[in-house]
Motif scaffolding. Structure first.
Motif, PDB file in Angstrom:
ATOM      1  N   ASN A 232       0.782  -1.148  -0.032  1.00  0.00           N
ATOM      2  CA  ASN A 232      -0.025   0.229  -0.119  1.00  0.00           C
ATOM      3  C   ASN A 232       1.132   1.311  -0.062  1.00  0.00           C
ATOM      4  O   ASN A 232       1.157   1.887   1.116  1.00  0.00           O
ATOM      5  CB  ASN A 232      -0.821  -0.013   1.135  1.00  0.00           C
ATOM      6  CG  ASN A 232      -2.026   0.846   1.234  1.00  0.00           C
ATOM      7  OD1 ASN A 232      -1.736   2.022   0.304  1.00  0.00           O
ATOM      8  ND2 ASN A 232      -2.868   0.921   2.050  1.00  0.00           N
ATOM      9  N   ASP A 236      -3.135   4.092   1.762  1.00  0.00           N
ATOM     10  CA  ASP A 236      -4.463   4.498   1.730  1.00  0.00           C
ATOM     11  C   ASP A 236      -5.596   3.737   2.796  1.00  0.00           C
ATOM     12  O   ASP A 236      -5.142   2.466   3.139  1.00  0.00           O
ATOM     13  CB  ASP A 236      -5.098   4.138   0.495  1.00  0.00           C
ATOM     14  CG  ASP A 236      -4.347   5.033  -0.619  1.00  0.00           C
ATOM     15  OD1 ASP A 236      -4.272   6.017  -0.065  1.00  0.00           O
ATOM     16  OD2 ASP A 236      -4.335   4.868  -1.797  1.00  0.00           O
ATOM     17  N   GLY A 237      -6.390   3.999   3.372  1.00  0.00           N
ATOM     18  CA  GLY A 237      -7.308   3.660   4.372  1.00  0.00           C
ATOM     19  C   GLY A 237      -6.765   3.276   6.006  1.00  0.00           C
ATOM     20  O   GLY A 237      -7.687   2.932   6.379  1.00  0.00           O
TER      21      GLY A 237
END
Length: 303
Positions: A232, A236-237
């Motif tokens: 990642n 993100d998230g």
């Protein structure tokens, strides 16, 4: 060697499975039926109660606790006291405060029981790589458990050792985790600086991979950072909210008690606390002060 394991969460179950793979017989208890079923599938003999677990172990018994620090440890010990016999040993492999460990060791000694505290590092990778074990307790009690420690460690001759009397193992693990806070914070800040330099378009995962080999900052934490960035790249998230499990706070408090300067560990703890502030009054006041003394612009919420 026979061992009882109380607490079959992810780490406890992984440790028990590593022992089973090493030829030991492990009986495990967890209040959750699902955890017991999963443990049974991994070769761990499930016990439906603490009474059943203790009854399954030959004397002198060894019971390893992997339960959350604090009240759960005290509650488990109180439940075990009437079931154990003089000469039995209780090992606390969690992240208990060393002062609690010393208090509990004294109480167990009143009943003729041995207490061993094992500061345990290795996380979810310990099943494969082995665990770093920082052990406190009486020499004889630790030596009797040597086969257990040698199996859990990365190798029989390294990665574990008795560091002192009761409480010393958890004390050493406490400082270990304080150091970990500082290392993690330094990596996080460094990669944040690299990522902010837009004109170079730096690939953070590539840089992490380069640093993993031959660099003076190479480490397992860097290895894990490289893996996280590969999965990642922009993270993100993931919310910018960092928990702490207590050891960093205890390390800072101990540094103050001993008059030892520990600015890096202290600052890293403060940054974790700061990460949880969604609406920082302190930052608002800083902005207001700048406006008052220098006429600097103040941003309004929503700008």
């Amino acid at each position: 060697m026979d061992l009882g394991m109380v607490g079959l969460g992810r780490m406890g179950a992984n440790m028990a499975e590593r022992l089973v793979r090493g030829g030991h017989r492990v009986t495990g208890y967890d209040p959750g039926a699902a955890a017991r079923e999963q443990a049974a599938a991994r070769g761990i003999a499930p016990a439906a109660s603490l009474q059943e677990l203790v009854a399954a172990l030959p004397a002198p018994r060894a019971v390893w606790l992997m339960v959350p620090a604090g009240a759960p440890v005290d509650a488990t010990l109180e439940a075990l006291l009437p079931l154990l016999s003089p000469g039995d040993t209780v090992i606390d492999g969690g992240n208990s405060n060393y002062k609690d460990t010393q208090r509990r060791a004294a109480r167990l000694a009143e009943h003729g029981l041995h207490s061993v505290d094992s500061g345990t590092s290795g996380g979810i990778w310990g099943l494969k790589e082995g665990y770093s074990l920082m052990i406190g307790g009486e020499d004889a009690a630790v030596e009797r458990l040597r086969p257990i420690f040698e199996t859990l460690a990365p190798a029989p001759e390294r990665g574990w050792g008795r560091v002192g009397p009761s409480g010393a193992g958890h004390y050493t693990k406490m400082v270990h985790n304080g150091i970990e806070y500082g290392l993690m914070q330094a990596y996080a800040e460094g990669f944040a600086i690299l990522g902010r330099k837009a004109e170079f378009g730096l690939d953070l995962e590539q840089i992490a991979q380069i640093w993993r080999h031959g660099s003076v900052v190479r480490s397992w934490l860097l290895d894990l950072s490289a893996e996280a960035l590969a999965k990642n790249p922009r993270l993100d998230g993931i919310a910018p909210y960092v928990e702490d499990s207590g050891e960093g706070r205890w390390t800072v408090a101990e540094a103050i008690d001993l008059d030892v300067s520990a600015p890096v560990i202290t600052a890293s703890l403060m940054e974790r606390l700061r990460s949880r502030e969604k609406d920082s009054f302190a930052d608002k006041l800083l902005a207001a002060m700048r406006n008052e003394f220098g006429g600097h612009a103040v941003r309004k919420q929503g700008d």
